[in-house]
Design a protein around this motif. Structure first.
Motif, short mmCIF file in Angstrom:
data_model
loop_
_atom_site.label_atom_id
_atom_site.label_comp_id
_atom_site.label_asym_id
_atom_site.label_seq_id
_atom_site.Cartn_x
_atom_site.Cartn_y
_atom_site.Cartn_z
N ASP A 270 0.23 -60.01 -23.21
CA ASP A 270 -0.66 -61.18 -23.27
C ASP A 270 -0.57 -62.04 -22.01
O ASP A 270 -1.57 -62.55 -21.53
CB ASP A 270 -0.34 -62.02 -24.50
N ARG A 271 0.65 -62.23 -21.48
CA ARG A 271 0.79 -63.04 -20.28
C ARG A 271 0.05 -62.40 -19.10
O ARG A 271 -0.71 -63.05 -18.41
CB ARG A 271 2.26 -63.22 -19.91
N CYS A 272 0.27 -61.13 -18.89
CA CYS A 272 -0.36 -60.44 -17.77
C CYS A 272 -1.88 -60.33 -17.96
O CYS A 272 -2.63 -60.41 -16.99
CB CYS A 272 0.27 -59.07 -17.55
N THR A 273 -2.32 -60.18 -19.20
CA THR A 273 -3.76 -60.17 -19.49
C THR A 273 -4.38 -61.49 -19.07
O THR A 273 -5.45 -61.53 -18.44
CB THR A 273 -4.01 -59.91 -20.98
N GLU A 274 -3.71 -62.59 -19.37
CA GLU A 274 -4.21 -63.92 -18.99
C GLU A 274 -4.18 -64.09 -17.47
O GLU A 274 -5.12 -64.63 -16.89
CB GLU A 274 -3.37 -65.00 -19.66
N LYS B 44 -4.48 -61.75 -15.26
CA LYS B 44 -5.56 -60.92 -14.71
C LYS B 44 -6.92 -61.56 -14.96
O LYS B 44 -7.80 -61.47 -14.13
CB LYS B 44 -5.52 -59.52 -15.33
N ARG B 45 -7.07 -62.20 -16.13
CA ARG B 45 -8.35 -62.80 -16.51
C ARG B 45 -8.67 -64.03 -15.65
O ARG B 45 -9.79 -64.22 -15.23
CB ARG B 45 -8.31 -63.20 -17.99
N ASP B 46 -7.67 -64.86 -15.41
CA ASP B 46 -7.87 -66.11 -14.66
C ASP B 46 -6.92 -66.14 -13.48
O ASP B 46 -5.74 -66.44 -13.62
CB ASP B 46 -7.62 -67.31 -15.58
N THR B 47 -7.43 -65.85 -12.29
CA THR B 47 -6.59 -65.76 -11.10
C THR B 47 -6.09 -67.12 -10.64
O THR B 47 -5.23 -67.20 -9.76
CB THR B 47 -7.34 -65.07 -9.95
N LYS C 81 0.63 -64.31 -27.29
CA LYS C 81 -0.33 -65.41 -27.34
C LYS C 81 -0.61 -65.78 -28.79
O LYS C 81 -0.81 -64.92 -29.64
CB LYS C 81 -1.63 -65.01 -26.64
#
Length: 91
Positions: free
Chosen positions: A56-60, A62-65, A86
């Motif tokens: 979840d942390r890495c997904t976030e 990647k989603r918002d640089t 999350k």
């Protein structure tokens, strides 16, 4: 990445329960970005991904640089290290 795909990963420990053992229906999945490792059930019934998996942390990230890793902290302990799941917080 799932453990059975790589014989060298026999000593992978789940970052949630700290166990090394896994079952065919409860694999340890490893984040492609931060290398966090979790059992499917320890991460809330995670489906085994067909390709790359990101926690979840890495997904976030990647989603918002614009978000920095230190911006994403544990709701309970305020830590910035370790695996994070999350959750939705009601307003």
């Amino acid at each position: 990445m799932r453990i059975p795909e790589n014989d060298n990963d026999e000593d992978i420990q789940c970052d949630v329960c700290l166990e090394f053992e896994y079952e065919d229906d409860d694999m340890i999945v490893i984040c492609e970005m931060c290398n966090a490792a979790v059992h499917q059930c320890c991460y809330g019934g995670l489906e085994v991904p067909k390709g790359d998996w990101f926690c979840d942390r890495c997904t976030e990230l990647k989603r918002d640089t614009n978000v920095k890793c230190n911006d994403i902290k544990c709701f309970l302990c305020n830590e910035v290290q370790g695996i994070i799941k999350k959750i939705e917080v009601a307003d």
